[in-house]
Every structure is written in structure tokens, then in C-alpha cells.
Scaffold this active site. Structure first.
Site, PDB file in Angstrom:
ATOM      1  N   PRO A  92       3.753   2.809  -1.976  1.00  0.00           N
ATOM      2  CA  PRO A  92       4.389   3.638  -0.093  1.00  0.00           C
ATOM      3  C   PRO A  92       4.171   5.171  -0.710  1.00  0.00           C
ATOM      4  CG  PRO A  92       6.666   3.028  -0.901  1.00  0.00           C
ATOM      5  CD  PRO A  92       5.475   1.846  -1.232  1.00  0.00           C
TER       6      PRO A  92
ATOM      7  N   GLU B 116      12.510  -2.695  -5.806  1.00  0.00           N
ATOM      8  CA  GLU B 116      13.009  -1.468  -5.531  1.00  0.00           C
ATOM      9  C   GLU B 116      11.245  -1.364  -5.756  1.00  0.00           C
ATOM     10  OE1 GLU B 116      14.415   0.406  -4.708  1.00  0.00           O
ATOM     11  OE2 GLU B 116      15.579  -1.022  -3.269  1.00  0.00           O
TER      12      GLU B 116
ATOM     13  N   ARG C 237     -14.643  -6.270   6.197  1.00  0.00           N
ATOM     14  CA  ARG C 237     -15.669  -6.664   7.419  1.00  0.00           C
ATOM     15  C   ARG C 237     -16.662  -5.129   7.612  1.00  0.00           C
ATOM     16  NH1 ARG C 237     -14.052  -3.454  10.983  1.00  0.00           N
ATOM     17  NH2 ARG C 237     -14.021  -4.794  13.061  1.00  0.00           N
TER      18      ARG C 237
ATOM     19  N   ASP D 184     -17.290   1.209  15.345  1.00  0.00           N
ATOM     20  CA  ASP D 184     -14.943   0.738  15.190  1.00  0.00           C
ATOM     21  C   ASP D 184     -15.126   2.268  15.691  1.00  0.00           C
ATOM     22  OD1 ASP D 184     -15.326  -1.596  15.323  1.00  0.00           O
ATOM     23  OD2 ASP D 184     -15.193  -1.784  13.281  1.00  0.00           O
TER      24      ASP D 184
END
Ligand code: SAH
Length: 249
Positions: A88, A115, A153, A168
Site C-alpha cells: 500500500p 504487517e 488485456r 477503454d
């Protein structure tokens, strides 16, 4: 394109890779996913992969030795393959980053748990760090699947329609125009007349205008980096002026 995925939970990948586009890409040889269980590279009878954090505090930290051993056994010590840590704290994944990764024929993804990783993995093993958004997951496996899915893709031959990825959302910096399919009327709701007109130039103009209008309404932040013509920029300025006038009335 080959992905080497390092994980403590390879089972998580089973069903997503066995369905639909990912399955077909694997079958046709456009995608190869090699799963490597980090535990297989842990030493000792118990093959421990995590340990308590130095300095105390809750949670467990992924030990460096098994992760280094796994990656080095698979990729070798000298490698040009990008080694991506899912975290993150990484740069936020978007279509641009997906395009960037799609230029490589091989990418390694390391999934964390608990963690997270001993910092030395980030400092001395990873060459890139990617977050799939500003929230915290229990592990990097779902994030790795998001990356594989979005990247594959973009490779030639993966989508049935070779132009599929061009329009897209996010590809040219705009959200995509709305889609309709049959029936022409559903519960009294119709389809925009222009889409039934067979006039391709008009359809193209309508779609472009819808994409611009949508992006302007929902994600104005994207417009700053979108590729727009002078006329489009002028039209958006006009929309904004009309809008400002309306709300100040
Ligand atoms: N304590 C860590 C989070 C650990 S979450 C921190 O605050 O930074 C456990 C693992 O899940 C991470 O090591 C990472 O591999 C994965 N993960 C969690 N959220 C993620 C996200 N937004 N993007 C990518 N991977 C994520």
C-alpha cells in the site's frame, strides 16, 4: 508474457486463472503465470517465513531470507526482470502503469502478508513498488491478480477485438462513453437515436462528446492530463461557463 508470482498462498490464484480471459490467454500461450510458494524456500524443519517485529508492537513481519532465496532461485541474481513489490506504500496502479508493465515480456510480483515485509526486501530486492489503491488488504495476492488482469488485456491478441483497449476508460485519459445493446427498448427506456442511425461519423462524434462530458462531470481531475483538441478544450470551457452561470443564478 510471463508473470512469476511469489506468495505464501498460491491457492488464491487458482480459480481466477481458470476462468474467462485469463484462462484463454493461458491456453493460447499469451499468458504464463508461475506461482512460487515462498515457504518452499524457507529453511529449517518448520519453514518459518515470518517473525516478530524488532522494536515490539503487534503483528508479524515477513522474513527476508525466504523471499530473497525464492526470487533469486527463480530469476537468478543478475536479472533485468522488474521485481514488483505489492504494497500500500507503492506508486498507485493505474492504466499508465499497466501500459508500462505490458512492455515487458516477464514481470515478477511479490505478495506480502501480515504487517508486510522486512524493509531490506524493499531496499535491496524490489525494483518497483505498486499499490492498487489507498486502502489496506490482508495480502498482496488480490493486488497481484489486479495487476495481471489489467496488464494482460493490453497485450496484443488477448482481447477478441484488437481495438478494444483503445477506447477503454483511462486509455486516452478519459472515461469511456456509455454502451447500449439490444433490445432497443427495455421497460420503456430507449437507446440514443444516433446509435441506431448507422451514421458512423455521427456515432463517433457522439461517443467522443459523451466521453468528454462524463469525464468532466465525474472525474474532472483526469481532464488535466487528457489528450484533447483545441476545439474540445473550448467546448469544455463553454460547459464550465454554462455550469457556473447556472449555479450562480
Ligand atoms: N502494515 C503494512 C500493510 C500490510 S498489509 C503497511 O501499513 O504498509 C499486508 C500485505 O498486503 C502487504 O504487504 C501487501 O503485499 C498487501 N497489500 C495491502 N494493501 C495493498 C494495496 N493497497 N496494494 C497492494 N498490496 C497491498
Amino acid at each position: 508474457m510471463r508473470f512469476d508470482i511469489f506468495t505464501l498462498f498460491p491457492g488464491i490464484f487458482e480459480s481466477p486463472l481458470r476462468e474467462s480471459m485469463l484462462k484463454r490467454s493461458i491456453e493460447s500461450g499469451l499468458l504464463e503465470v508461475q506461482l512460487h510458494n515462498i515457504r518452499d524456500y524457507a529453511e529449517g524443519r518448520h519453514q518459518v517465513t515470518d517473525d516478530y517485529p524488532y522494536g515490539g508492537g503487534g503483528g508479524m513481519v515477513m522474513k527476508p531470507e525466504p523471499v530473497f532465496a525464492a526470487v533469486e532461485a527463480v530469476l537468478g541474481v543478475e536479472t533485468t526482470t522488474p521485481i514488483v513489490l505489492l504494497t500500500p506504500q507503492g506508486r498507485v496502479f493505474n492504466q499508465q502503469v499497466a501500459f508500462e508493465l505490458a512492455q515487458h515480456d516477464r514481470v515478477a510480483l511479490i505478495c506480502g502478508r501480515y504487517e508486510g515485509f522486512d524493509e531490506r526486501i524493499r531496499e535491496h530486492l524490489a525494483t518497483d513498488e505498486i499499490s492498487i489503491g489507498d486502502y489496506v488488504l490482508t495480502g498482496g495476492e488480490l493486488a497481484a491478480l489486479v495487476v495481471v488482469d489489467a496488464v494482460i488485456r493490453l497485450r496484443p491478441g488477448v482481447l477478441g477485438d484488437p481495438t478494444g483497449a483503445i477506447d477503454d476508460s483511462h486509455a486516452g485519459g478519459l472515461l469511456e462513453y456509455p454502451h447500449y445493446t439490444r433490445p432497443p427498448e427495455f421497460r420503456g427506456w430507449g437507446v440514443p437515436e444516433v446509435l441506431l442511425s448507422g451514421d458512423h461519423a455521427r456515432v463517433d462524434r457522439w461517443r467522443r462528446e459523451q466521453a468528454l462530458r462524463r469525464t468532466w462531470l465525474r472525474r474532472p481531475d483526469l481532464l488535466e492530463r487528457a489528450e484533447l483538441t483545441e476545439a474540445e478544450q473550448a467546448w469544455l470551457r463553454q460547459l464550465t461557463q454554462e455550469w457556473t452561470r447556472k449555479i450562480s443564478e
